[in-house]
Write an enzyme that holds these catalytic residues in place. Structure first.
Site, mmCIF file in Angstrom:
data_model
loop_
_atom_site.group_PDB
_atom_site.id
_atom_site.type_symbol
_atom_site.label_atom_id
_atom_site.label_comp_id
_atom_site.label_asym_id
_atom_site.label_seq_id
_atom_site.Cartn_x
_atom_site.Cartn_y
_atom_site.Cartn_z
ATOM 1 N N LYS A 79 115.522 -78.329 40.645
ATOM 2 C CA LYS A 79 115.351 -77.615 41.910
ATOM 3 C C LYS A 79 116.674 -77.638 42.703
ATOM 4 C CE LYS A 79 110.376 -78.604 41.985
ATOM 5 N NZ LYS A 79 109.268 -79.268 42.721
ATOM 6 N N TYR B 238 104.641 -70.203 41.615
ATOM 7 C CA TYR B 238 103.766 -71.157 42.323
ATOM 8 C C TYR B 238 102.488 -70.493 42.853
ATOM 9 C CZ TYR B 238 107.163 -75.027 42.237
ATOM 10 O OH TYR B 238 107.996 -76.064 41.847
ATOM 11 N N ASN C 269 111.712 -83.053 45.517
ATOM 12 C CA ASN C 269 111.477 -83.920 44.351
ATOM 13 C C ASN C 269 112.245 -83.509 43.086
ATOM 14 O OD1 ASN C 269 109.899 -81.760 43.718
ATOM 15 N ND2 ASN C 269 107.950 -82.859 43.672
ATOM 16 N N HIS D 88 111.043 -79.679 38.306
ATOM 17 C CA HIS D 88 109.718 -79.142 37.975
ATOM 18 C C HIS D 88 109.465 -79.274 36.476
ATOM 19 C CE1 HIS D 88 106.374 -76.321 37.434
ATOM 20 N NE2 HIS D 88 107.063 -75.853 36.404
ATOM 21 N N GLU E 160 105.434 -69.875 32.061
ATOM 22 C CA GLU E 160 106.612 -70.067 32.911
ATOM 23 C C GLU E 160 107.914 -69.709 32.184
ATOM 24 O OE1 GLU E 160 106.079 -74.073 34.382
ATOM 25 O OE2 GLU E 160 104.297 -73.496 35.519
HETATM 26 P P1 ADP Z 1 104.138 -81.024 40.422
HETATM 27 O O1 ADP Z 1 105.466 -80.374 40.705
HETATM 28 O O2 ADP Z 1 104.286 -82.526 40.281
HETATM 29 O O3 ADP Z 1 103.402 -80.393 39.270
HETATM 30 P P2 ADP Z 1 102.304 -79.648 42.261
HETATM 31 O O4 ADP Z 1 102.075 -78.607 41.209
HETATM 32 O O5 ADP Z 1 101.118 -80.273 42.924
HETATM 33 O O6 ADP Z 1 103.219 -80.856 41.723
HETATM 34 O O7 ADP Z 1 103.192 -79.022 43.418
HETATM 35 C C1 ADP Z 1 104.292 -78.210 43.119
HETATM 36 C C2 ADP Z 1 105.428 -78.538 44.042
HETATM 37 O O8 ADP Z 1 105.070 -78.203 45.373
HETATM 38 C C3 ADP Z 1 105.801 -80.026 44.100
HETATM 39 O O9 ADP Z 1 106.633 -80.435 43.044
HETATM 40 C C4 ADP Z 1 106.488 -80.098 45.443
HETATM 41 O O10 ADP Z 1 107.836 -79.617 45.367
HETATM 42 C C5 ADP Z 1 105.672 -79.113 46.280
HETATM 43 N N1 ADP Z 1 104.623 -79.816 47.014
HETATM 44 C C6 ADP Z 1 103.446 -80.272 46.541
HETATM 45 N N2 ADP Z 1 102.716 -80.887 47.497
HETATM 46 C C7 ADP Z 1 103.472 -80.819 48.632
HETATM 47 C C8 ADP Z 1 103.315 -81.267 49.972
HETATM 48 N N3 ADP Z 1 102.210 -81.917 50.347
HETATM 49 N N4 ADP Z 1 104.309 -81.026 50.853
HETATM 50 C C9 ADP Z 1 105.427 -80.372 50.483
HETATM 51 N N5 ADP Z 1 105.651 -79.905 49.232
HETATM 52 C C10 ADP Z 1 104.697 -80.123 48.320
#
Ligand code: ADP
Length: 169
Positions: free
Chosen positions: A29, A69, A132, A135, A146
């Site tokens: 990211k 997303y 974070n 992805h 994807e």
């Molecule tokens: P992952 O990336 O671990 O598969 P998710 O699919 O639940 O997690 O969410 C996608 C992305 O959306 C996360 O990696 C993060 O960047 C963002 N995200 C998820 N939950 C939150 C939140 N509560 N606040 C801000 N960003 C979030």
């Protein structure tokens, strides 16, 4: 109970034999790129033994981020997530391997970096869910979806790494 014990011992072998070659979409990211973590993150998947089949630095348009997303559309953080993902270049990658989807998720760690185990990418390199750094697809189906979304035809490479016989029996 003796029989049960035997079944238990043989189960891991059966499970291992059932795992198939999969593909997953991994993306560094914008925060990962800005913080100079590109080499570090790619290196973890390389060292594990997965095969890189696609790689590019890319400034993502809003529409693509929204499509990627789309399952999170109704979440309150969705607009912020789209701003974050489009805030700078990302590194798009396709990785292939036996069980690569679940394994990559393990290497990446929990969504909230504060809950991610040390040793994982997020556990070692990040502190906030909204930053974070990486992805990874959450299922083989989404891996395919994807990769098709982020890569054009001709951007992926089929190749045979020389180390392959040393990774697989
Ligand atoms: P992952 O990336 O671990 O598969 P998710 O699919 O639940 O997690 O969410 C996608 C992305 O959306 C996360 O990696 C993060 O960047 C963002 N995200 C998820 N939950 C939150 C939140 N509560 N606040 C801000 N960003 C979030």
């Amino acid at each position: 109970s003796k029989k049960l014990h035997k079944t238990h011992i043989f189960l891991p072998h059966l499970v291992a034999a059932m795992v198939e070659v999969e593909e997953t979409y991994i993306m560094i990211k914008p925060d990962g790129v800005q913080r100079g973590l590109v080499g570090e993150i790619i290196s973890r998947f390389e060292k594990k033994g997965f095969k890189l089949t696609g790689l590019k630095l890319f400034q993502c348009p809003k529409e693509l981020a929204q499509e990627h997303y789309k399952d999170l559309q109704s979440k309150p953080f969705f607009p912020k997530l789209i701003d974050y993902i489009t805030s700078g270049p990302v590194v798009c990658m396709a990785w292939e391997g036996v069980g690569v989807v679940a394994s990559a998720r393990k290497l990446i760690g929990a969504t909230n970096p504060l809950n991610a185990e040390p040793g994982t990418i997020r556990g070692d390199l990040a502190v906030q869910t909204g930053r974070n750094v990486v992805h990874g697809s959450d299922s083989p189906e989404n891996g395919k979806r994807e990769i098709a979304l982020w890569f054009k035809e001709g951007e992926l490479c089929e190749w045979a790494p020389v180390q392959e016989p040393w990774l697989k029996e």
